[in-house]
Scaffold this motif. Structure first.
Motif, short mmCIF file in Angstrom:
data_model
loop_
_atom_site.label_atom_id
_atom_site.label_comp_id
_atom_site.label_asym_id
_atom_site.label_seq_id
_atom_site.Cartn_x
_atom_site.Cartn_y
_atom_site.Cartn_z
N TRP A 1 0.70 -1.14 -0.06
CA TRP A 1 -0.10 0.40 0.15
C TRP A 1 0.66 0.90 0.00
CZ3 TRP A 1 0.47 3.31 4.14
CH2 TRP A 1 1.03 3.00 5.40
N GLN A 2 2.08 1.64 0.14
CA GLN A 2 3.49 2.47 0.82
C GLN A 2 3.33 2.89 -0.68
OE1 GLN A 2 5.07 0.89 3.66
NE2 GLN A 2 4.61 2.73 5.39
N ALA A 3 4.22 1.36 -1.45
CA ALA A 3 4.48 2.06 -3.10
C ALA A 3 3.53 2.17 -3.85
CB ALA A 3 4.45 0.27 -3.24
N GLU A 4 2.18 2.34 -3.02
CA GLU A 4 0.91 2.58 -4.53
C GLU A 4 0.60 3.60 -4.03
OE1 GLU A 4 -2.16 1.55 -7.01
OE2 GLU A 4 -0.73 -0.58 -6.40
N ALA A 5 0.90 4.15 -2.55
CA ALA A 5 0.59 5.54 -1.77
C ALA A 5 1.73 6.21 -3.01
CB ALA A 5 0.64 5.73 -1.09
N LEU B 1 10.76 3.07 -7.99
CA LEU B 1 11.03 2.08 -6.54
C LEU B 1 10.96 0.57 -7.15
CD1 LEU B 1 6.64 2.52 -6.56
CD2 LEU B 1 8.59 3.56 -4.63
N VAL B 2 11.73 0.12 -5.65
CA VAL B 2 12.47 -1.45 -5.74
C VAL B 2 11.07 -2.43 -5.27
CG1 VAL B 2 14.21 -2.73 -5.62
CG2 VAL B 2 15.01 -0.68 -5.90
N LEU B 3 10.61 -3.15 -5.27
CA LEU B 3 10.27 -4.34 -5.28
C LEU B 3 10.23 -5.41 -5.62
CD1 LEU B 3 7.05 -1.76 -6.87
CD2 LEU B 3 7.72 -1.63 -4.38
N PRO B 4 9.28 -6.53 -4.90
CA PRO B 4 9.38 -7.61 -4.88
C PRO B 4 8.85 -8.09 -6.70
CG PRO B 4 8.55 -7.45 -3.24
CD PRO B 4 8.11 -5.94 -3.74
N SER C 1 9.17 -1.32 5.48
CA SER C 1 9.04 0.39 5.50
C SER C 1 10.27 1.29 4.31
CB SER C 1 8.63 1.11 6.83
OG SER C 1 10.10 0.36 7.57
N PRO C 2 9.17 2.20 4.09
CA PRO C 2 10.50 3.08 2.65
C PRO C 2 11.68 3.37 3.37
CG PRO C 2 8.23 4.26 3.32
CD PRO C 2 7.79 2.90 3.85
N VAL C 3 12.72 3.22 2.14
CA VAL C 3 14.17 3.86 2.70
C VAL C 3 14.32 4.63 1.21
CG1 VAL C 3 14.75 3.39 4.46
CG2 VAL C 3 14.78 1.73 2.68
#
Ligand code: TXA
Ligand code: MG
Length: 317
Positions: free
Chosen positions: A77-81, A93-96, A186-188
């Motif tokens: 949800w944070q990546a989405e935001a 954004l670095v995501l799985p 959490s985002p860094v």
């Protein structure tokens, strides 16, 4: 000639070339990228080879929109935001990776994550929409050099015949995208960039950390964060308040010390956004004067100044 104006016909041809495994350099709002089809291992291997880039340094995959990005990675949800707040724009954004992945393993250098970004530049958008494929694109410079903010910079690094280049003038931002990862959920910030820390915190409504690796570049969490990543030939002397004989000067603000050598002011009015847009071009120009040392005036460590100082420290390393 391989440098083309950004006409619809030329962009269409470039899109076809990408689909066929070709390499194309194109402008984004941050810097010029060197694009290739991320599903095509040979094309990606060629990108690493031509840049002289260490294979363990993964690439950013560019997409036309959030929906296309969702097909390649798992969004929290944070990546989405963050995507909703800043895309299209200079945020990666670095995501799985979503499995099974159509992406070549080379793109993310064997990692289980992938860096995604939706660029806002109209040429990048047109290219993505015409190609109808994702486009992997590192900055279009030789590995270790300063990123290119004009088509001329790309030609300076690779010559005019290495691949096609779509020229649409200087990049508006001039600094690479901010890269965000999600350690422990959490985002860094893995790489400070064109979107400031403060802007990200405002969008999330919470504080966000810097990955320590961006300040201790020997053990990079974001592998591009190696100390010498932006090295010009000349030595850089940071935080200079006066200029010595034989030095060129990279100035900031109106309080400029006297200098005999060439001076470029990043922003006379002290505007960090203008300074960011001018940074890489100024470093290239001053490097070309043959000066052994470039004296660099202090840039405030706030907002975009954090990313500017990050690149200056790397260039000085
Ligand atoms: O503004 C930009 O980001 C430009 C334009 C062309 O989009 N691209 C760019 O790409 O700067 P490049 O390859 O020069 O830098 C990509 C950065 C590197 O620091 C790399 O280590 C990091 O993104 N990165 C890519 N994939 C990653 C991953 N899976 N995990 C951690 N870091 C990653
Ligand atoms: Mg780069």
């Amino acid at each position: 000639m391989t440098v083309f104006a950004a006409t619809e016909a030329n962009i269409d041809r470039a899109a076809a070339s990408l689909r066929n495994g070709g390499l194309v350099s194109f402008p984004t709002e941050t810097v010029y990228g060197l694009g290739a089809d991320p599903r095509n291992g040979r094309a990606i291997a060629r990108v690493f080879e031509i840049k002289g880039r260490p294979q363990f340094n993964p690439l950013i995959v560019h997409l036309a929109n959030l929906e296309d990005a969702r097909a390649l990675a798992e969004f929290t949800w944070q990546a989405e935001a963050l995507a909703r707040a800043f895309w299209p724009g200079p945020l990666s954004l670095v995501l799985p990776k979503r499995l099974p992945s159509p992406l070549s393993e080379l793109v993310s250098a064997g990692l289980e994550t992938v860096a995604l970004r939706v660029p806002s530049h109209k040429v990048a958008q047109a290219l993505l929409n015409l190609a109808q494929i994702p486009i992997a694109a590192p900055s279009a410079n030789r590995s270790g050099h300063v990123s290119p903010t004009t088509a001329d910079h790309v030609v300076a690094d690779f010559g005019p015949d290495a691949f096609d280049i779509i020229d649409d003038g200087p990049c508006e931002r001039g600094l690479e995208s901010t890269v965000i990862g999600f350690g422990e959920g959490s985002p860094v910030i893995l790489r400070p960039g064109a979107i400031s820390h403060e802007e990200i915190e405002t969008a999330l409504g919470r504080k966000i950390g810097f990955e320590p690796s961006s300040h201790a570049p020997r053990q990079p969490a974001s592998p591009g964060q190696i100390a010498s990543h932006y090295a010009p030939r000349a030595r850089l002397r940071l935080n200079a308040r006066s200029v010595e004989a034989g030095e060129a000067l990279l100035a900031f603000g109106e309080d400029v010390p006297e200098a005999e050598g060439q001076t470029i002011n990043l922003s006379l009015g002290g505007d960090l956004r203008e300074a960011a847009a001018n940074l890489f071009g100024a470093l290239r120009t001053l490097d070309q004067t043959g000066a052994e040392t470039i004296a660099v005036m202090p840039v405030p460590e706030k907002g975009l100044g954090i990313a500017i100082n990050d690149r200056l420290r790397r260039a000085a390393a």
